[in-house]
Enzyme design. Structure first.
Site, PDB file in Angstrom:
ATOM      1  N   LYS A  56       9.502  -0.328  13.701  1.00 58.64           N
ATOM      2  CA  LYS A  56      10.029  -0.073  12.349  1.00 58.64           C
ATOM      3  C   LYS A  56      11.125   0.993  12.413  1.00 58.64           C
ATOM      4  O   LYS A  56      12.162   0.876  11.780  1.00 58.64           O
ATOM      5  CB  LYS A  56       8.916   0.446  11.421  1.00 58.64           C
ATOM      6  CG  LYS A  56       7.892  -0.584  11.006  1.00 58.64           C
ATOM      7  CD  LYS A  56       6.935   0.060   9.998  1.00 58.64           C
ATOM      8  CE  LYS A  56       5.699  -0.789   9.776  1.00 58.64           C
ATOM      9  NZ  LYS A  56       4.672  -0.144   8.985  1.00 58.64           N
TER      10      LYS A  56
ATOM     11  N   GLU B  51      -4.283  -6.406  15.272  1.00 59.05           N
ATOM     12  CA  GLU B  51      -3.745  -5.110  14.835  1.00 59.05           C
ATOM     13  C   GLU B  51      -4.836  -4.041  14.994  1.00 59.05           C
ATOM     14  O   GLU B  51      -4.543  -2.873  15.248  1.00 59.05           O
ATOM     15  CB  GLU B  51      -3.254  -5.178  13.381  1.00 59.05           C
ATOM     16  CG  GLU B  51      -2.365  -4.008  12.988  1.00 59.05           C
ATOM     17  CD  GLU B  51      -1.598  -4.219  11.681  1.00 59.05           C
ATOM     18  OE1 GLU B  51      -0.440  -4.678  11.732  1.00 59.05           O
ATOM     19  OE2 GLU B  51      -2.154  -3.926  10.611  1.00 59.05           O
TER      20      GLU B  51
ATOM     21  N   HIS C  65      -5.270 -32.859  18.837  1.00 58.95           N
ATOM     22  CA  HIS C  65      -4.118 -33.658  19.264  1.00 58.95           C
ATOM     23  C   HIS C  65      -2.960 -32.768  19.677  1.00 58.95           C
ATOM     24  O   HIS C  65      -1.823 -33.226  19.768  1.00 58.95           O
ATOM     25  CB  HIS C  65      -3.693 -34.599  18.127  1.00 58.95           C
ATOM     26  CG  HIS C  65      -4.794 -35.526  17.724  1.00 58.95           C
ATOM     27  ND1 HIS C  65      -4.992 -36.750  18.324  1.00 58.95           N
ATOM     28  CD2 HIS C  65      -5.802 -35.381  16.830  1.00 58.95           C
ATOM     29  CE1 HIS C  65      -6.053 -37.330  17.788  1.00 58.95           C
ATOM     30  NE2 HIS C  65      -6.574 -36.520  16.886  1.00 58.95           N
TER      31      HIS C  65
ATOM     32  N   GLY D  93      -4.814  -1.862   5.132  1.00 57.59           N
ATOM     33  CA  GLY D  93      -4.046  -3.013   4.631  1.00 57.59           C
ATOM     34  C   GLY D  93      -4.680  -4.349   4.994  1.00 57.59           C
ATOM     35  O   GLY D  93      -4.827  -5.242   4.152  1.00 57.59           O
ATOM     36  N   ARG D  94      -5.094  -4.495   6.250  1.00 56.17           N
ATOM     37  CA  ARG D  94      -5.625  -5.794   6.702  1.00 56.17           C
ATOM     38  C   ARG D  94      -7.056  -6.051   6.225  1.00 56.17           C
ATOM     39  O   ARG D  94      -7.630  -7.094   6.513  1.00 56.17           O
ATOM     40  CB  ARG D  94      -5.519  -5.909   8.223  1.00 56.17           C
ATOM     41  CG  ARG D  94      -6.131  -4.769   9.006  1.00 56.17           C
ATOM     42  CD  ARG D  94      -5.717  -4.826  10.473  1.00 56.17           C
ATOM     43  NE  ARG D  94      -6.191  -3.667  11.224  1.00 56.17           N
ATOM     44  CZ  ARG D  94      -5.562  -2.510  11.303  1.00 56.17           C
ATOM     45  NH1 ARG D  94      -4.432  -2.319  10.654  1.00 56.17           N
ATOM     46  NH2 ARG D  94      -6.062  -1.527  12.034  1.00 56.17           N
TER      47      ARG D  94
ATOM     48  N   LYS E 236       0.846  -1.201   0.000  1.00 57.93           N
ATOM     49  CA  LYS E 236       0.000   0.000   0.000  1.00 57.93           C
ATOM     50  C   LYS E 236       0.881   1.250   0.000  1.00 57.93           C
ATOM     51  O   LYS E 236       0.681   2.171  -0.773  1.00 57.93           O
ATOM     52  CB  LYS E 236      -0.907  -0.042   1.233  1.00 57.93           C
ATOM     53  CG  LYS E 236      -1.834   1.121   1.359  1.00 57.93           C
ATOM     54  CD  LYS E 236      -2.787   0.916   2.530  1.00 57.93           C
ATOM     55  CE  LYS E 236      -3.488   2.212   2.890  1.00 57.93           C
ATOM     56  NZ  LYS E 236      -4.349   2.089   4.050  1.00 57.93           N
TER      57      LYS E 236
ATOM     58  N   GLU F 263      10.537  -4.869   4.280  1.00 60.80           N
ATOM     59  CA  GLU F 263      10.555  -6.270   3.873  1.00 60.80           C
ATOM     60  C   GLU F 263      10.219  -6.416   2.387  1.00 60.80           C
ATOM     61  O   GLU F 263      10.914  -7.102   1.631  1.00 60.80           O
ATOM     62  CB  GLU F 263       9.527  -7.072   4.681  1.00 60.80           C
ATOM     63  CG  GLU F 263       9.850  -7.238   6.151  1.00 60.80           C
ATOM     64  CD  GLU F 263       9.235  -6.150   7.012  1.00 60.80           C
ATOM     65  OE1 GLU F 263       9.016  -5.016   6.516  1.00 60.80           O
ATOM     66  OE2 GLU F 263       8.986  -6.423   8.202  1.00 60.80           O
TER      67      GLU F 263
HETATM   68  O1  F6P Z   1       3.365  -3.031   9.796  1.00 60.96           O
HETATM   69  C1  F6P Z   1       1.998  -3.096   9.684  1.00 60.96           C
HETATM   70  C2  F6P Z   1       1.501  -2.768   8.303  1.00 60.96           C
HETATM   71  O2  F6P Z   1       1.417  -1.392   8.158  1.00 60.96           O
HETATM   72  C3  F6P Z   1       0.168  -3.446   8.063  1.00 60.96           C
HETATM   73  O3  F6P Z   1      -0.896  -2.758   8.582  1.00 60.96           O
HETATM   74  C4  F6P Z   1       0.174  -3.604   6.596  1.00 60.96           C
HETATM   75  O4  F6P Z   1      -0.763  -4.530   6.190  1.00 60.96           O
HETATM   76  C5  F6P Z   1       1.597  -4.027   6.355  1.00 60.96           C
HETATM   77  O5  F6P Z   1       2.347  -3.271   7.282  1.00 60.96           O
HETATM   78  C6  F6P Z   1       2.119  -3.858   4.966  1.00 60.96           C
HETATM   79  O6  F6P Z   1       2.113  -2.535   4.538  1.00 60.96           O
HETATM   80  P1  F6P Z   1       2.261  -2.142   3.019  1.00 60.96           P
HETATM   81  O7  F6P Z   1       1.138  -2.753   2.269  1.00 60.96           O
HETATM   82  O8  F6P Z   1       2.237  -0.655   3.001  1.00 60.96           O
HETATM   83  O9  F6P Z   1       3.591  -2.674   2.531  1.00 60.96           O
END
Ligand code: F6P
Length: 520
Positions: free
Chosen positions: A489, A346, A377, A260-261, A200, A206
């Site tokens: 972060k 979150e 189990h 995002g979620r 987003k 990452e």
């Molecule tokens: O670190 C949390 C977050 O901001 C989430 O809410 C989001 O889904 C994820 O990182 C990824 O963010 P992006 O889509 O901006 O890479």
């Protein structure tokens, strides 16, 4: 209409619920079932192909009416309308919350309709083999590069809808762990692989690290001009995407009014549409929309997300339950809990209320679980005989997708037997010794859905989205921001600098310094 900001503990209903808890805490559900032969019917909701049995909960009619009164007092109705009407209810980010608008086909915003069209055109051409790689071969593998909401939803849904999957293989690269990235690249043919970079913000460490590593890997076999046939992106940050080298026609937009979620319904779900085809993707959205209508228009006492949310509040805030378990009896749903953990935790892991004041009551539930029967189990022992109260959702499907009736009968027998054992325990029966005593009286909800289809899955996911929203409203918190992830972060940047420069002098914590020294 504005978003209500009511401290739930100051309501009349909260006071009454507190007294009601003291009066009823020793009641046993086993006895309630005997006293009220109609209980199982009265505490159930039938909706489309869903049957929700919430009769195995520590509730009676008074509990429910007080919880419903609480919903009224905190302004739940107004809050729901504020969300659906596009008000900026995500006040700390000054944004509307519009994931439900992504699936409202009768009222699609033009930009959403255009994007769906683009998704359809793109996925049709990839699936039909018309989209060619740089050597003229059709695409065989899709790799989604993203994390959090840009990974968990698509990954979970692709897994859940495997039965409907076409010939394309779909992989997910999320963790910045380079070993994970290399494992996901193993055996990939650059000529027939298409990468979808989903972010987003397009600033997530990452995702950008993985995208750059993968682009370098791709460029070992291909040239810069070939990137256009192999990399597409989904983002709100169009400038950063084009700086990365993605061709403008390969950019799928998303919008700041989609969290995002809650974004799998947008172009973030591109890998889903590739994997099962656009028609199934649309069914997923339509299923979610049907749940939206149910949520918005149904009286609270028959409203699935509202009833489930209020029962959960009852355990969280009055019974002091620390967590909630979710156990889907379908291996297809083995990524559902990880997905819901982001959605729920979150969103509702907050300790400041909507007035900006510190909170002195419990908010976000801890959610955990995994698929049945495997979970039986593993951790079920603790739910049956441990000291903690763990309300559990059982999610099952009446019909198996591949038939296999013998397996299906055993799967359902186990699911229903577990809810029975958790309720009944060894109550009223002779037991050889205390170690074999099951107290029972353990609360469960059973969600029995006809079949696992894109549509029913859409409804199920939307049900949990609305449930968490209701809880956030009751707890007077902002469910749609996530400031709690920012500090880590920020510190990771400084820590990375310390690692790269081998200079830990500006790290002021002794434990942190020691840990960093041990890396070299
Ligand atoms: O670190 C949390 C977050 O901001 C989430 O809410 C989001 O889904 C994820 O990182 C990824 O963010 P992006 O889509 O901006 O890479």
């Amino acid at each position: 209409m504005s978003f209500p900001k009511v401290n739930p503990t100051n309501t009349k209903a909260w006071e009454q619920l507190t007294a009601h808890y003291s009066e009823t805490q020793h009641l046993k559900m086993q006895d309630q079932f005997v006293e009220d032969p109609d209980r199982a019917h009265r505490y159930a909701i039938r909706w489309n192909d869903f049957y929700i049995d919430y009769s195995k909960n520590r509730i009676n009619d008074t509990t429910l009416s007080l919880l419903l009164a609480l919903a009224d007092e905190v302004g739940l109705k107004e809050a729901i309308e504020a969300q659906f009407n596009g008000e900026h209810i995500n006040e700390t980010e000054d944004r509307a919350v519009g994931h439900t608008a992504l699936r409202d086909f009768a009222h699609l915003k033009p930009e959403v309709a255009d994007t769906l069209k683009k998704i359809k055109g793109f996925t049709d051409s990839v699936i039909e083999g018309k989209w060619k790689g740089y050597t003229g071969k059709s695409i065989e593998t899709i790799v989604n590069i993203g994390i959090g909401g840009s990974d968990l939803g698509p990954d979970m849904v692709c897994e859940a809808l495997k039965y409907y999957q076409n010939h394309l293989e779909v992989r997910f690269v999320s963790n910045v762990d380079g070993d994970h990235t290399q494992e996901q690249l193993k055996g990939l043919n650059p000529e027939t692989t298409l990468f979808i970079i989903v972010s987003k913000t397009f600033t997530t460490q990452e995702t950008l690290t993985n995208a750059n590593t993968i682009r370098d890997w791709f460029l070992k076999s291909a040239s810069e001009e070939d990137i256009a046939q192999h990399f597409v992106a989904v983002s709100t940050n169009l400038e950063a995407v084009s700086n990365f080298g993605i061709a403008p026609q390969n950019i799928f937009p998303m919008w700041d009014w989609v969290g995002g979620r809650f974004s799998l319904w947008s172009a973030v779900g591109l890998s889903i549409a590739c994997s099962v085809g656009y028609a199934h993707f649309e069914s997923l959205l339509r299923g979610a929309h049907e749940m939206d209508l149910h949520f918005r228009n149904t009286a609270f006492e028959n409203n699935i997300p509202v009833v489930l949310a209020l029962i959960s509040v009852w355990y969280n805030n009055f019974h002091n339950a620390e967590s909630e378990c979710i156990v889907p009896y379908s291996q297809y749903l083995n990524k559902l809990v990880a997905y819901l953990q982001q959605g729920i935790m979150e969103s509702n892991g907050k300790s400041v209320d909507r007035n900006g004041d510190p909170i002195d009551y419990q908010t976000g539930t801890i959610v955990w679980g995994s698929t049945g029967t495997n979970a039986q189990h593993a951790f079920f022992q603790l739910i049956h005989q441990g000291t903690k109260l763990i309300p559990t959702d059982f999610v099952g499907f009446s019909k198996a997708l591949h038939g296999n009736q013998d397996h299906q009968n055993k799967l359902m027998a186990n699911m229903i037997a577990q809810t029975e054992a958790l309720l009944q325990g060894t109550h009223g029966t002779e037991v050889e010794n205390t170690f074999k005593v099951f107290e029972g009286n353990k609360p469960t909800n059973t969600l029995l859905i006809d079949t696992l289809t894109p549509k029913s899955l859409g409804s199920l996911i939307a049900m949990y989205e609305h449930k968490l929203f209701v809880q956030g409203v009751v707890w007077n918190i902002y469910s749609y921001d996530q400031w709690g992830v920012e500090l880590g972060k920020k510190l990771a940047k400084g820590t990375l600098q310390a690692i790269e420069s081998e200079d830990i002098s500006h790290m002021n914590n002794a434990s942190t310094q020691n840990l960093l020294k041990r890396l070299s």
